[in-house]
Each structure stands twice: as C-alpha cells, then as structure tokens.
Design a protein around this motif. Structure first.
Motif, PDB file in Angstrom:
ATOM      1  N   GLU A 105       9.881  54.578 -58.016  1.00 55.53           N
ATOM      2  CA  GLU A 105       9.775  55.817 -57.236  1.00 55.53           C
ATOM      3  C   GLU A 105       9.480  55.482 -55.777  1.00 55.53           C
ATOM      4  O   GLU A 105       8.697  54.580 -55.484  1.00 55.53           O
ATOM      5  N   GLY A 106      10.139  56.186 -54.883  1.00 61.30           N
ATOM      6  CA  GLY A 106       9.906  55.946 -53.461  1.00 61.30           C
ATOM      7  C   GLY A 106      10.754  56.855 -52.616  1.00 61.30           C
ATOM      8  O   GLY A 106      11.393  57.781 -53.112  1.00 61.30           O
ATOM      9  N   VAL A 107      10.754  56.562 -51.332  1.00 55.63           N
ATOM     10  CA  VAL A 107      11.481  57.393 -50.363  1.00 55.63           C
ATOM     11  C   VAL A 107      12.690  56.608 -49.849  1.00 55.63           C
ATOM     12  O   VAL A 107      12.574  55.429 -49.499  1.00 55.63           O
ATOM     13  N   VAL A 108      13.834  57.266 -49.818  1.00 51.57           N
ATOM     14  CA  VAL A 108      15.059  56.605 -49.340  1.00 51.57           C
ATOM     15  C   VAL A 108      14.967  56.455 -47.824  1.00 51.57           C
ATOM     16  O   VAL A 108      14.613  57.402 -47.118  1.00 51.57           O
ATOM     17  N   GLU A 109      15.233  55.242 -47.352  1.00 50.91           N
ATOM     18  CA  GLU A 109      15.189  55.022 -45.904  1.00 50.91           C
ATOM     19  C   GLU A 109      16.484  54.392 -45.409  1.00 50.91           C
ATOM     20  O   GLU A 109      17.202  53.748 -46.174  1.00 50.91           O
ATOM     21  N   GLU A 110      16.718  54.628 -44.123  1.00 52.62           N
ATOM     22  CA  GLU A 110      17.937  54.121 -43.502  1.00 52.62           C
ATOM     23  C   GLU A 110      17.546  53.056 -42.476  1.00 52.62           C
ATOM     24  O   GLU A 110      16.670  53.279 -41.654  1.00 52.62           O
ATOM     25  N   LEU A 111      18.188  51.898 -42.563  1.00 47.45           N
ATOM     26  CA  LEU A 111      17.931  50.834 -41.581  1.00 47.45           C
ATOM     27  C   LEU A 111      19.198  50.617 -40.779  1.00 47.45           C
ATOM     28  O   LEU A 111      20.243  50.303 -41.353  1.00 47.45           O
ATOM     29  N   LYS A 112      19.097  50.789 -39.466  1.00 47.51           N
ATOM     30  CA  LYS A 112      20.264  50.579 -38.617  1.00 47.51           C
ATOM     31  C   LYS A 112      20.059  49.283 -37.850  1.00 47.51           C
ATOM     32  O   LYS A 112      19.060  49.122 -37.149  1.00 47.51           O
ATOM     33  N   PHE A 113      21.016  48.373 -38.006  1.00 46.46           N
ATOM     34  CA  PHE A 113      20.906  47.083 -37.343  1.00 46.46           C
ATOM     35  C   PHE A 113      22.052  46.877 -36.357  1.00 46.46           C
ATOM     36  O   PHE A 113      23.214  47.179 -36.672  1.00 46.46           O
ATOM     37  N   SER A 114      21.721  46.322 -35.192  1.00 49.13           N
ATOM     38  CA  SER A 114      22.777  45.838 -34.296  1.00 49.13           C
ATOM     39  C   SER A 114      23.325  44.571 -34.952  1.00 49.13           C
ATOM     40  O   SER A 114      22.716  44.041 -35.901  1.00 49.13           O
ATOM     41  N   LYS A 115      24.419  44.041 -34.454  1.00 50.27           N
ATOM     42  CA  LYS A 115      24.989  42.832 -35.067  1.00 50.27           C
ATOM     43  C   LYS A 115      23.969  41.690 -35.052  1.00 50.27           C
ATOM     44  O   LYS A 115      23.809  40.968 -36.042  1.00 50.27           O
ATOM     45  N   LYS A 116      23.253  41.576 -33.931  1.00 49.33           N
ATOM     46  CA  LYS A 116      22.270  40.497 -33.784  1.00 49.33           C
ATOM     47  C   LYS A 116      21.153  40.648 -34.834  1.00 49.33           C
ATOM     48  O   LYS A 116      20.768  39.687 -35.507  1.00 49.33           O
ATOM     49  N   ASP A 117      20.644  41.880 -34.965  1.00 44.28           N
ATOM     50  CA  ASP A 117      19.568  42.124 -35.934  1.00 44.28           C
ATOM     51  C   ASP A 117      20.074  41.993 -37.371  1.00 44.28           C
ATOM     52  O   ASP A 117      19.338  41.548 -38.255  1.00 44.28           O
ATOM     53  N   ALA A 118      21.347  42.388 -37.584  1.00 47.95           N
ATOM     54  CA  ALA A 118      21.926  42.267 -38.929  1.00 47.95           C
ATOM     55  C   ALA A 118      22.021  40.795 -39.329  1.00 47.95           C
ATOM     56  O   ALA A 118      21.736  40.431 -40.477  1.00 47.95           O
ATOM     57  N   LEU A 119      22.384  39.952 -38.366  1.00 49.12           N
ATOM     58  CA  LEU A 119      22.459  38.506 -38.624  1.00 49.12           C
ATOM     59  C   LEU A 119      21.083  37.973 -39.023  1.00 49.12           C
ATOM     60  O   LEU A 119      20.949  37.228 -39.989  1.00 49.12           O
ATOM     61  N   LYS A 120      20.081  38.426 -38.273  1.00 48.33           N
ATOM     62  CA  LYS A 120      18.703  37.985 -38.520  1.00 48.33           C
ATOM     63  C   LYS A 120      18.245  38.437 -39.915  1.00 48.33           C
ATOM     64  O   LYS A 120      17.661  37.669 -40.685  1.00 48.33           O
ATOM     65  N   TYR A 121      18.557  39.707 -40.237  1.00 42.79           N
ATOM     66  CA  TYR A 121      18.144  40.304 -41.510  1.00 42.79           C
ATOM     67  C   TYR A 121      18.815  39.598 -42.694  1.00 42.79           C
ATOM     68  O   TYR A 121      18.168  39.245 -43.677  1.00 42.79           O
ATOM     69  N   GLN A 122      20.132  39.395 -42.571  1.00 42.65           N
ATOM     70  CA  GLN A 122      20.875  38.775 -43.677  1.00 42.65           C
ATOM     71  C   GLN A 122      20.482  37.304 -43.841  1.00 42.65           C
ATOM     72  O   GLN A 122      20.442  36.792 -44.953  1.00 42.65           O
ATOM     73  N   ARG A 123      20.193  36.632 -42.706  1.00 45.17           N
ATOM     74  CA  ARG A 123      19.735  35.231 -42.786  1.00 45.17           C
ATOM     75  C   ARG A 123      18.399  35.169 -43.526  1.00 45.17           C
ATOM     76  O   ARG A 123      18.186  34.325 -44.391  1.00 45.17           O
ATOM     77  N   HIS A 124      17.522  36.116 -43.184  1.00 41.74           N
ATOM     78  CA  HIS A 124      16.207  36.187 -43.826  1.00 41.74           C
ATOM     79  C   HIS A 124      16.348  36.438 -45.332  1.00 41.74           C
ATOM     80  O   HIS A 124      15.683  35.804 -46.148  1.00 41.74           O
ATOM     81  N   LYS A 125      17.259  37.357 -45.687  1.00 46.84           N
ATOM     82  CA  LYS A 125      17.477  37.682 -47.104  1.00 46.84           C
ATOM     83  C   LYS A 125      18.018  36.478 -47.869  1.00 46.84           C
ATOM     84  O   LYS A 125      17.615  36.207 -48.997  1.00 46.84           O
ATOM     85  N   ALA A 126      18.940  35.740 -47.213  1.00 43.83           N
ATOM     86  CA  ALA A 126      19.517  34.559 -47.855  1.00 43.83           C
ATOM     87  C   ALA A 126      18.439  33.506 -48.086  1.00 43.83           C
ATOM     88  O   ALA A 126      18.386  32.869 -49.140  1.00 43.83           O
ATOM     89  N   ARG A 127      17.550  33.364 -47.100  1.00 51.18           N
ATOM     90  CA  ARG A 127      16.468  32.382 -47.231  1.00 51.18           C
ATOM     91  C   ARG A 127      15.549  32.764 -48.389  1.00 51.18           C
ATOM     92  O   ARG A 127      15.134  31.929 -49.176  1.00 51.18           O
ATOM     93  N   GLU A 128      15.274  34.072 -48.493  1.00 52.13           N
ATOM     94  CA  GLU A 128      14.421  34.547 -49.588  1.00 52.13           C
ATOM     95  C   GLU A 128      15.065  34.268 -50.942  1.00 52.13           C
ATOM     96  O   GLU A 128      14.390  33.971 -51.918  1.00 52.13           O
ATOM     97  N   LYS A 129      16.395  34.378 -50.982  1.00 50.10           N
ATOM     98  CA  LYS A 129      17.102  34.156 -52.249  1.00 50.10           C
ATOM     99  C   LYS A 129      17.348  32.671 -52.494  1.00 50.10           C
ATOM    100  O   LYS A 129      17.779  32.286 -53.577  1.00 50.10           O
ATOM    101  N   GLY A 130      17.133  31.860 -51.459  1.00 51.02           N
ATOM    102  CA  GLY A 130      17.356  30.421 -51.593  1.00 51.02           C
ATOM    103  C   GLY A 130      18.831  30.072 -51.647  1.00 51.02           C
ATOM    104  O   GLY A 130      19.220  29.099 -52.288  1.00 51.02           O
ATOM    105  N   ILE A 131      19.649  30.892 -50.984  1.00 55.89           N
ATOM    106  CA  ILE A 131      21.089  30.624 -50.973  1.00 55.89           C
ATOM    107  C   ILE A 131      21.562  30.376 -49.532  1.00 55.89           C
ATOM    108  O   ILE A 131      20.929  30.863 -48.586  1.00 55.89           O
ATOM    109  N   PRO A 132      22.660  29.613 -49.353  1.00 56.94           N
ATOM    110  CA  PRO A 132      23.140  29.378 -47.993  1.00 56.94           C
ATOM    111  C   PRO A 132      23.637  30.667 -47.345  1.00 56.94           C
ATOM    112  O   PRO A 132      24.123  31.565 -48.039  1.00 56.94           O
ATOM    113  N   PHE A 133      23.498  30.750 -46.030  1.00 49.52           N
ATOM    114  CA  PHE A 133      23.908  31.958 -45.310  1.00 49.52           C
ATOM    115  C   PHE A 133      25.144  31.660 -44.459  1.00 49.52           C
ATOM    116  O   PHE A 133      25.168  30.682 -43.702  1.00 49.52           O
TER     117      PHE A 133
END
Lengths: 156, 184
Positions: A105-133
């Motif tokens: 249960e929770g509240v739906v949220e929207e995250l808007k990323f510029s390309k630069k921030d999206a790169l940072k976010y996806q890199r961070h997610k890949a690191r968390e998953k332990g997979i190459p980005f």
C-alpha cells in the motif's frame, strides 16, 4: 434483533476474510485498504493515479539487494511491473521475498528525469542490482511512475 | 572523592555491559559503510549456463519450467515465474532466481545466501526487527553516551580531562566538525 445479528455476523465475516487475505510477513504500517488496484490499470493511465493511495498485489520479481529499499511487483498483464519504493531503513525487504506474493500500500508518485538525471538514476539502479549498466539504454528524459510504499504484507 | 568512585564504577560496568553490542555495531558499521562496493548482508553467486534444448517462447508451461529446473539440477522449492519481456523468463526458486534468455537459451542463476554472522549483525544494527529492539537500541545509545561522559572523568591529573584528556577530547569534537566543513 435478527437484523442486528445478521449485520454483526456479516461484519465479523468480512473483517475475518480481509484479515485472512493479508496473511504473511508484515512490513511498515498496517494496510488500510482492502481492494487491490490492478497494476495494469496504473500502467495504463498513471497520471490518473499520481498522488492517490492504492493497494497493489502481485509477485515480487526483484528486491533491492543492498538496502532492501524497493520491490518490483509483477503486473497482472505480461511484461509489466511496477516498483514500490520505501524510505531507506524504515522498511527493509528481505531478498527471500523474490517470487512471493506481496500486497503493498502506498501513494503513486511521478519522477521526471532529465537525460542526465535519468543516466544517474539508471546507473544507480544497475549498481543496486549488481548488473552492468549500458548508458546507450537511456536515450532521453524519462518519466517513471512508482509507488511510495508505506506498508506491505508478503505471503510466506 | 566519592563521585569519582561511582563514576568509575558506572564506566566500568557499562563498559562490560555494552561490549557485545559495541562489537556488533563496530563490525556492522564498517560493513554497511561500504554498501556501494559490496553487499554486506548477502552473497550473490551468479552462474551462467546453456540449456541443451531450445525453449519455446510460445509454449511456456509449468512443465517446461520444471524441465529447465531439472536440467540445471535445481531442487529448491519452486515459488513462481515471471516474463519481464517476450525474450526473458524468470523462475523463482527458494534461494535462487533463474533468468532464462529464450533467444539464446542461456540461463543466469542468482543464488542468494545470507552472509553468516554479518547478516545477523546488520539485522540488529540497521534495526530491522523494530518493535522491542528499537527501545533496547535506544537504551544502548543512552549507555554509550553515559560511557563517553563518565570516561572523561576516570583519571585525574596530567592524563585526565584537565591534561592530555582535554586535547584528545577537543580533537574528537573538532574532527567531525572538520568533515562537516568539508562536505556539508
């Protein structure tokens, strides 16, 4: 009198069934909603759900392996999933949750990323998953919809 | 002086009492400090393998999943499966997640095992149990504060708080301030 007894029986039965529906390991705040919203409905028109409190359910297909701070929940339609994010340390999901059914249960949220921030976010997610980005996967600005989760029950 | 005697008794006994938890917090503290370069709670073993027979994307049944598991000698309890995209099948087994690439017939297994001792230490340090443990951890924090304060007054003279102790205590206060100045 009969009506009162009937109402009481109905009340007890409905509370019992709603409690039974969420049996399992409990995380964070107790669930207050009883009717799950389909993940596919949120995916279909996410804007309509932004800021709304919902209960979703589905198979846990990924868990943050380092901090246990998010879960990916499979949608009711193929090839779709949604992330349920919690504040680091407030709720910690175990890795053993993968493959189990969760009610979140929770509240739906929207995250808007510029390309630069999206790169940072996806890199961070890949690191968390332990997979190459691969930076080539981010081609422009991104909008991500996820659930800011407050509580969850994961079936055993 | 009577107060110093009590101060030292409190410091000594709190020291004994806090030893176990301090060691847990110290080891776990180092472990979780470096969360960006390693996983402090779990070991994740990744095994890549190739299936002998191609798996049909269209006819994926429970039987097919069990055939894949049998071929890989995976006997863990089957939990569920998921298709993240048309090319991929994920199979969840107790302690293992298998990601099957239906195009290349390769399988990536992720075997997750809690790190012995460290997993339990982090569990306590990061307050995963919540409930009563939160209060116990608060009490421990109060004890640590008391240990620090009483520690200042254990010795008298040149090596006490009026001599060497004053310099070291000042350094201990200035160091975090220095880092705050650097990074905040």
């Amino acid at each position: 009198m009969k009506k009162i007894i009937f109402a009481l029986v109905l009340l007890i039965f409905s509370s019992a069934t709603s409690l039974l529906a969420f049996e399992g390991d409990k995380f964070g705040k107790p669930l207050t909603l009883t009717e799950p919203t389909k993940v596919s409905e949120i995916e279909k028109s996410p804007q309509a759900f932004v800021g709304k409190r919902v209960l979703i359910s589905g198979t846990v297909v990924e868990v943050c392996s380092t901090r246990g701070c998010w879960l990916d929940i499979a949608s009711d339609t193929p090839f779709e999933k949604i992330q349920a994010k919690v504040t680091d340390g407030v709720i910690v999901f175990p890795m053993s949750a993968r493959g189990r059914t969760a009610y979140v249960e929770g509240v739906v949220e929207e995250l808007k990323f510029s390309k630069k921030d999206a790169l940072k976010y996806q890199r961070h997610k890949a690191r968390e998953k332990g997979i190459p980005f691969d930076p080539a996967t981010v081609t422009g600005p991104q909008t991500i919809y996820r659930l800011r989760a407050h509580g969850a029950v994961i079936e055993k | 002086m009577k107060w110093r005697k009590w101060n030292n008794i409190i410091h000594r006994d709190l020291g004994y009492l806090c030893f176990g938890l301090t060691i847990i917090y110290a080891i776990s503290g180092i472990a979780v400090n470096h969360i960006d370069i390693w996983n402090p709670s779990y070991t994740i073993e990744r095994i890549q393998s190739q299936l002998a027979k191609p798996v049909s994307k269209e006819q994926l049944s429970r039987a097919t999943i069990f055939e894949i598991l049998a071929e890989l000698d995976e006997t863990g309890l089957y939990k569920n499966s998921f298709r993240p995209d048309p090319q991929t099948l994920q199979i969840f087994v107790e302690g293992n997640t298998l990601t099957v690439n239906l195009g290349t017939n390769t399988v990536l297994q992720e075997k997750v095992t809690p790190r012995p001792v460290l997993h339990q230490m982090n569990f306590l340090h990061l307050n995963h149990p919540k409930k009563l443990w939160s209060w116990f951890a608060d009490l421990y924090a109060i004890f640590l504060g008391a240990l620090a304060v009483t520690g200042l007054f254990v010795l008298r003279g040149k090596k006490g708080i009026t001599g060497r102790g004053a310099w070291l205590t000042t350094a201990g206060i200035l160091l975090p301030l220095l880092f705050l100045g650097l990074y905040l």
